[in-house]
Design a protein around this motif. Structure first.
Motif, mmCIF file in Angstrom:
data_model
loop_
_atom_site.group_PDB
_atom_site.id
_atom_site.type_symbol
_atom_site.label_atom_id
_atom_site.label_comp_id
_atom_site.label_asym_id
_atom_site.label_seq_id
_atom_site.Cartn_x
_atom_site.Cartn_y
_atom_site.Cartn_z
ATOM 1 N N SER A 140 0.620 -1.091 0.029
ATOM 2 C CA SER A 140 -0.094 0.234 0.001
ATOM 3 C C SER A 140 0.992 1.310 -0.072
ATOM 4 C CB SER A 140 -0.535 0.092 1.380
ATOM 5 O OG SER A 140 -1.924 0.887 1.694
ATOM 6 N N PHE A 141 1.692 1.382 0.722
ATOM 7 C CA PHE A 141 2.508 2.284 1.109
ATOM 8 C C PHE A 141 3.233 2.885 -0.191
ATOM 9 C CE2 PHE A 141 7.018 4.261 1.877
ATOM 10 C CZ PHE A 141 7.026 5.099 2.595
ATOM 11 N N LEU A 142 3.723 1.950 -0.767
ATOM 12 C CA LEU A 142 4.872 2.123 -2.554
ATOM 13 C C LEU A 142 4.024 2.283 -3.659
ATOM 14 C CD1 LEU A 142 8.024 -0.944 -1.512
ATOM 15 C CD2 LEU A 142 7.686 1.533 -1.478
ATOM 16 N N SER A 143 3.261 1.505 -3.538
ATOM 17 C CA SER A 143 2.565 2.158 -4.446
ATOM 18 C C SER A 143 1.868 3.971 -4.804
ATOM 19 C CB SER A 143 0.272 1.110 -4.123
ATOM 20 O OG SER A 143 0.844 -0.173 -4.071
ATOM 21 N N THR A 144 1.563 4.069 -3.654
ATOM 22 C CA THR A 144 1.629 5.895 -4.099
ATOM 23 C C THR A 144 2.835 6.879 -3.419
ATOM 24 O OG1 THR A 144 0.746 5.902 -2.004
ATOM 25 C CG2 THR A 144 -0.888 5.647 -3.558
ATOM 26 N N PHE A 145 3.947 5.854 -3.452
ATOM 27 C CA PHE A 145 5.030 6.689 -2.854
ATOM 28 C C PHE A 145 6.060 7.641 -3.967
ATOM 29 C CE2 PHE A 145 9.879 5.892 -1.906
ATOM 30 C CZ PHE A 145 10.404 6.459 -1.087
ATOM 31 N N HIS A 146 6.067 8.688 -3.793
ATOM 32 C CA HIS A 146 6.980 9.766 -4.144
ATOM 33 C C HIS A 146 5.865 9.719 -6.187
ATOM 34 C CE1 HIS A 146 10.552 10.719 -1.960
ATOM 35 N NE2 HIS A 146 9.200 10.351 -1.614
ATOM 36 N N ASN A 147 4.600 9.053 -5.934
ATOM 37 C CA ASN A 147 4.181 8.914 -7.287
ATOM 38 C C ASN A 147 4.096 10.340 -8.537
ATOM 39 O OD1 ASN A 147 3.420 6.258 -7.017
ATOM 40 N ND2 ASN A 147 1.083 7.300 -6.654
ATOM 41 N N ASN A 207 11.198 4.697 -11.085
ATOM 42 C CA ASN A 207 9.441 3.758 -11.278
ATOM 43 C C ASN A 207 9.905 2.553 -11.614
ATOM 44 O OD1 ASN A 207 7.522 6.044 -11.220
ATOM 45 N ND2 ASN A 207 8.624 6.856 -12.587
ATOM 46 N N ASP A 208 11.370 2.275 -12.528
ATOM 47 C CA ASP A 208 11.104 0.767 -12.735
ATOM 48 C C ASP A 208 11.275 0.279 -11.724
ATOM 49 O OD1 ASP A 208 10.842 0.982 -15.633
ATOM 50 O OD2 ASP A 208 12.988 1.637 -16.101
ATOM 51 N N GLU A 209 12.715 1.004 -10.571
ATOM 52 C CA GLU A 209 12.813 0.153 -9.476
ATOM 53 C C GLU A 209 11.363 -0.559 -8.290
ATOM 54 O OE1 GLU A 209 15.892 2.482 -7.871
ATOM 55 O OE2 GLU A 209 17.585 1.773 -9.210
ATOM 56 N N LYS A 210 11.012 0.599 -8.214
ATOM 57 C CA LYS A 210 9.508 0.632 -7.632
ATOM 58 C C LYS A 210 8.754 -0.679 -7.578
ATOM 59 C CE LYS A 210 6.147 3.560 -7.038
ATOM 60 N NZ LYS A 210 5.632 4.577 -6.810
ATOM 61 N N ALA A 211 8.504 -0.593 -9.137
ATOM 62 C CA ALA A 211 7.668 -1.538 -9.559
ATOM 63 C C ALA A 211 8.674 -2.983 -9.281
ATOM 64 C CB ALA A 211 8.005 -1.640 -11.415
ATOM 65 N N PHE A 212 9.772 -3.004 -9.722
ATOM 66 C CA PHE A 212 10.390 -4.086 -9.229
ATOM 67 C C PHE A 212 10.456 -4.527 -7.665
ATOM 68 C CE2 PHE A 212 14.392 -6.590 -7.727
ATOM 69 C CZ PHE A 212 14.441 -7.746 -8.361
#
Length: 327
Positions: free
Chosen positions: A298-305, A314-319
């Motif tokens: 939940s946190f990472l899904s909206t983290f620094h969007n 964005n690639d790293e966050k998706a990974f």
């Protein structure tokens, strides 16, 4: 009118006069001694760097360097720099650094000299404790640290631990300068750094993790950024493996991800990702990630969007999201 210029002093005379003037600082005419020191330092600097009309003469520079070593002037200069005039302090740094850069073939005579006079290095480090000379000493110190043998002396003496206090100093300029020197120590000579960190892992990272919780925003952010660089450097693979196997370190990064400062959150992300991306997570680390799986997703899904244009982030966050979902 005087048509005759006074004859320039020889390297021997300049070195002798400088030594005598420094010794007179404790005498009755300190003011004159201080003025004389300023003039002599200007003459020495001109001899080393040249001026608008003349280039430096290599033979004269070599003679001057030898006189500096013979008269132990480098130690005298750093011991007394706090007593010099403002411009003279800057001249000391320029003279010192010029001598440090001197080469004779593959040799660096001033570096070799300093290897036998390690107290000069320790005096420079201690200069951070005096705000009148901290920045001058820092400038010389960073030039010294370009040389691996001198950095090794700093590591072997454990003087590096003083920087944990210096980077927390109340004076912003001094704390920032100290951090620049601290970073130089921990970044330039990679194999030497890796060896030091492996041998002193517990003591060093116990102190380092305290910096990551500093009340000083700049110290906290810079320390976090530098940690990311240290862990992601291939030379430090053993250190990185050990750091990311520690569940307390993971908890610290998860707390920093929620810091009030977006910049600190972002730097924490770059360290946190190393824990998650590790294919060989141990049970304590896995347990924390699994226990917090839903919250992290939940946190990472909206983290620094709003970092839409930062493709790598964005690639790293998706990974990371996928790694956490697949736990």
């Amino acid at each position: 009118m005087n048509f005759f210029k006074s004859k320039p002093k020889t390297p021997y005379e300049l070195a002798r006069n400088l030594k005598e003037s420094i010794q007179k600082l404790d005498g009755p005419d300190r003011k004159k001694a201080t003025e004389d020191i300023s003039k002599i330092l200007v003459a020495i600097k001109t001899m080393l760097y040249g001026d608008s009309e003349n280039d430096p003469v290599p033979e004269t520079v070599a003679q001057l360097a030898q006189e500096v070593y013979t008269n132990n002037l480098l130690q005298l200069l750093v011991d007394n720099i706090g007593r010099f005039e403002f411009e003279a302090k800057k001249d000391v740094a320029q003279i010192f650094n010029n001598l440090l850069r001197r080469h004779i073939g593959s040799r660096s005579p001033t570096v070799e000299y300093l290897c036998t006079r390690d107290q000069i290095l320790f005096t420079l480090i201690q200069g951070y404790e005096n705000q009148e000379i901290a920045l001058n000493c820092g400038m010389i110190l960073r030039e010294c640290l370009r040389h691996e043998v001198l950095t090794k002396i700093v590591f072997n003496s454990n003087q590096v631990y003083k920087f944990f206090d210096y980077v927390e100093m109340n004076t912003f300029d001094i704390a920032s300068d100290a951090f620049a020197t601290f970073k130089e120590i921990l970044s330039r000579h990679k194999a030497l750094v890796a060896d030091f960190l492996e041998r002193n892992y517990d003591v060093f990272f116990d102190k380092y993790n305290q910096l990551l919780q500093s009340t000083n925003y700049v110290t906290k952010r810079q320390s976090l950024k530098l940690l990311g660089e240290i862990l992601l450097d291939r030379t430090n693979f053993t250190i990185m493996t050990r750091y990311i196997a520690n569940a307390d370190n993971l908890k610290l990064m998860m707390n920093l991800l929620k810091d009030r400062s977006r910049n600190i959150q972002f730097e924490a992300f770059h360290v946190f990702k190393v824990f998650v991306a590790n294919p060989n997570k141990n049970k304590p680390v896995l347990d924390i990630l699994a226990k917090n799986q839903d919250k992290l997703i939940s946190f990472l899904s909206t983290f620094h969007n709003d970092r839409n244009e930062d493709e790598q982030f964005n690639d790293e966050k998706a990974f990371l999201l996928k790694q956490i979902q697949d736990l």
